[in-house]
Design an enzyme around this catalytic site. Structure first.
Site, short mmCIF file in Angstrom:
data_model
loop_
_atom_site.label_atom_id
_atom_site.label_comp_id
_atom_site.label_asym_id
_atom_site.label_seq_id
_atom_site.Cartn_x
_atom_site.Cartn_y
_atom_site.Cartn_z
N THR A 95 0.83 -1.12 0.36
CA THR A 95 0.25 -0.13 0.01
C THR A 95 1.05 1.16 0.05
O THR A 95 1.41 1.54 1.10
CB THR A 95 -0.46 -0.03 1.08
OG1 THR A 95 -1.99 -1.36 1.91
CG2 THR A 95 -1.75 1.34 1.03
N LYS A 170 -7.03 2.21 -2.77
CA LYS A 170 -6.43 1.55 -1.83
C LYS A 170 -6.38 2.00 -0.24
O LYS A 170 -7.57 1.80 0.41
CB LYS A 170 -5.33 0.51 -2.14
CG LYS A 170 -4.84 0.01 -0.50
CD LYS A 170 -5.50 -1.15 -0.18
CE LYS A 170 -5.01 -1.06 1.65
NZ LYS A 170 -6.48 -2.30 1.97
N LYS A 249 0.08 5.29 8.37
CA LYS A 249 0.79 5.38 7.13
C LYS A 249 -0.82 5.38 5.89
O LYS A 249 -0.73 6.65 5.32
CB LYS A 249 1.42 4.68 6.57
CG LYS A 249 2.09 4.59 5.71
CD LYS A 249 2.21 3.72 4.35
CE LYS A 249 1.86 1.92 4.85
NZ LYS A 249 1.31 0.93 3.85
N1 LIG Z 1 -0.85 -6.41 7.60
C1 LIG Z 1 -2.54 -6.39 7.17
O1 LIG Z 1 -3.17 -6.66 7.34
C2 LIG Z 1 -2.77 -5.37 5.85
C3 LIG Z 1 -1.05 -4.97 5.29
N2 LIG Z 1 -1.29 -4.34 4.09
C4 LIG Z 1 -0.24 -3.95 3.40
O2 LIG Z 1 0.86 -4.74 2.99
C5 LIG Z 1 2.38 -3.97 3.51
C6 LIG Z 1 2.85 -4.87 4.09
O3 LIG Z 1 2.16 -5.43 5.01
P1 LIG Z 1 2.40 -6.53 6.63
O4 LIG Z 1 3.04 -7.16 5.63
O5 LIG Z 1 1.15 -6.02 7.42
O6 LIG Z 1 3.91 -5.39 6.96
P2 LIG Z 1 5.19 -5.92 8.12
O7 LIG Z 1 5.49 -4.44 8.82
O8 LIG Z 1 4.53 -7.09 8.54
O9 LIG Z 1 6.47 -6.17 6.81
C7 LIG Z 1 6.66 -5.28 6.21
C8 LIG Z 1 7.69 -6.17 5.14
O10 LIG Z 1 8.51 -4.96 4.52
C9 LIG Z 1 9.98 -4.87 4.32
N3 LIG Z 1 10.82 -3.63 4.03
C10 LIG Z 1 10.18 -2.69 5.68
N4 LIG Z 1 11.24 -1.76 5.06
C11 LIG Z 1 11.73 -2.39 4.86
C12 LIG Z 1 12.85 -1.06 3.61
N5 LIG Z 1 13.75 -0.40 3.52
N6 LIG Z 1 13.71 -2.41 2.28
C13 LIG Z 1 13.19 -3.57 2.54
N7 LIG Z 1 12.29 -4.16 3.14
C14 LIG Z 1 11.61 -3.46 4.00
C15 LIG Z 1 10.13 -5.98 5.77
O11 LIG Z 1 11.00 -6.53 6.02
P3 LIG Z 1 11.51 -6.59 7.59
O12 LIG Z 1 11.28 -7.66 7.52
O13 LIG Z 1 12.99 -7.04 7.27
O14 LIG Z 1 11.01 -5.56 8.76
C16 LIG Z 1 8.79 -7.08 6.08
O15 LIG Z 1 9.07 -7.92 5.21
C17 LIG Z 1 1.55 -2.25 4.02
O16 LIG Z 1 2.46 -1.85 3.06
C18 LIG Z 1 0.61 -2.54 4.50
O17 LIG Z 1 0.10 -1.18 4.60
C19 LIG Z 1 -2.39 -4.53 2.84
C20 LIG Z 1 -3.56 -5.13 3.40
C21 LIG Z 1 -3.78 -5.47 5.21
O1 LIG Z 2 -4.67 -3.09 4.75
C1 LIG Z 2 -5.52 -3.24 5.37
C2 LIG Z 2 -7.14 -4.11 5.36
O2 LIG Z 2 -7.17 -4.94 6.37
O3 LIG Z 2 -7.08 -3.75 3.90
#
Ligand SMILES: NC(=O)C1=CN([C@@H]2O[C@H](COP(=O)(O)OP(=O)(O)OC[C@H]3O[C@@H](n4cnc5c(N)ncnc54)[C@H](OP(=O)(O)O)[C@@H]3O)[C@@H](O)[C@H]2O)C=CC1
Ligand SMILES: O=CC(=O)O
Length: 304
Positions: A95, A170, A249
């Site tokens: 996102t 989104k 965010k």
């Molecule tokens: N969780 C949810 O319910 C939902 C989330 N989303 C969106 O999906 C995306 C991922 O969410 P989610 O999985 O929950 O997040 P997490 O915080 O669990 O995971 C984030 C991921 O991004 C990586 N990351 C962060 N910073 C960097 C960087 N500078 N360089 C490379 N990799 C990086 C992390 O790596 P590392 O493991 O090394 O920290 C990890 O793999 C977000 O944009 C979120 O808004 C969308 C729908 C639902």
């Molecule tokens: O981005 C979060 C979700 O639940 O969708």
């Protein structure tokens, strides 16, 4: 079908595992490489860098935390751009805002590759169950190529046209979700107080409190959000499915979209303040329902 997968956080891990379960060959990379091991146990192979994954796979999906992570994985050393080119596709499901997505689109296009943004609606459980809603935009041919993967990851995918439309859709959805969930938490507190009184009254009047609960659950005030998050919120337990820092965010990026288009959004602005406050209290890595702590601190009753 073989795909690369960059980013194994809460969502990426569930999505990559799902693809593996459905017979896809998956090469994974994560900034913290150790996190790849769980996926290796499910049959994935590991790429040492984003560039190595793109070199190996015709199609690469990314699921990263925020705009700066999404840009870094593409433009930095050992990033996607080093290996993307003619015949290769990159799909970012993170996102982010439309400007970030457009930068990635331009970078990939200049190298001759194709790009689709495809953020998703739905949290950890829908990701595990392949029940996400996919909001895609960009290169239609790549979108069509990705349909077999999207069919595994989601229950429905939308193709929304030009790049930026998926990101904007989104953000609008999550802005509504962030505001509604805060309102629902406040309502839940009031409901819990009323419920406590109702349970007491039923008990003192010789009625079964459990039967009262069963009756209420079948009526118009049954509350799905409270049912889903309520019990853990009341225990003060916020194991993250959707981390609060990501919800904030999304509110921030949606409010910026509102600014750009001169749309007044006072409810969302107030919800953003509550999520910001929660972050300042160190709750960013907890589930977004931890905003309950802010509401309690502001005078809501926590004893429900
Ligand atoms: N969780 C949810 O319910 C939902 C989330 N989303 C969106 O999906 C995306 C991922 O969410 P989610 O999985 O929950 O997040 P997490 O915080 O669990 O995971 C984030 C991921 O991004 C990586 N990351 C962060 N910073 C960097 C960087 N500078 N360089 C490379 N990799 C990086 C992390 O790596 P590392 O493991 O090394 O920290 C990890 O793999 C977000 O944009 C979120 O808004 C969308 C729908 C639902
Ligand atoms: O981005 C979060 C979700 O639940 O969708």
């Amino acid at each position: 079908m073989e795909v690369g997968f960059l980013g194994l956080g809460i969502m990426g891990k569930a999505m990559a595992a799902n693809l593996l379960r459905h017979g896809f060959r998956v090469t994974v990379w994560n900034r913290t490489l150790a996190k790849c091991q769980e996926l290796v146990a499910l049959g994935a192979t590991v790429g040492e860098t984003p560039a190595a994954v793109v070199a190996k796979c015709r199609y690469t999906i990314a699921m990263l935390s925020d705009p700066s992570a999404a840009l870094s994985v593409v433009f930095d050393k050992d990033g996607v751009l080093e290996q993307i080119g003619e015949g290769k596709g990159y799909v970012d499901m993170s996102t982010v805002d439309a400007a970030t997505s457009s930068k990635i689109f331009e970078g990939v296009k200049q190298k001759g590759g194709a790009f689709v943004e495809a953020p998703v609606s739905g949290s950890k459980k829908p990701a595990e169950d392949g029940q996400l809603v996919i909001l895609a935009a960009g290169d239609k041919t790549l979108y069509d190529d990705m349909v077999p993967a999207f069919d595994v990851l989601g229950k429905k995918s939308f193709f929304l046209g030009e790049i930026g439309n998926g990101a904007k859709m989104k953000l609008v959805v999550n802005m509504i979700m962030g505001s509604i969930s805060l309102l629902s938490i406040i309502t839940s507190i009031l409901m819990m107080n009323s419920l406590s009184e109702g349970l007491c009254l039923a008990d003192k009047s010789g009625l079964s409190p459990q039967t009262l609960l069963d009756v209420l659950d079948l009526g118009a005030i049954a509350n799905p959000m409270f049912k889903m998050k309520g019990p853990t919120m009341l225990q003060g337990s916020y194991n993250p499915a959707f981390p609060l820092k990501h919800q904030q965010k999304d509110m921030r990026l949606a409010l910026a979209l509102g600014d750009e288009n001169a749309v007044s959004m006072p409810v969302s602005a107030a919800a953003n303040e509550a999520f910001k406050k929660a972050r300042s209290l160190g709750l960013g890595d907890q589930d977004f329902s931890a905003v309950y702590e802010v509401v309690k601190g502001a005078g809501g009753s926590g004893q429900a």
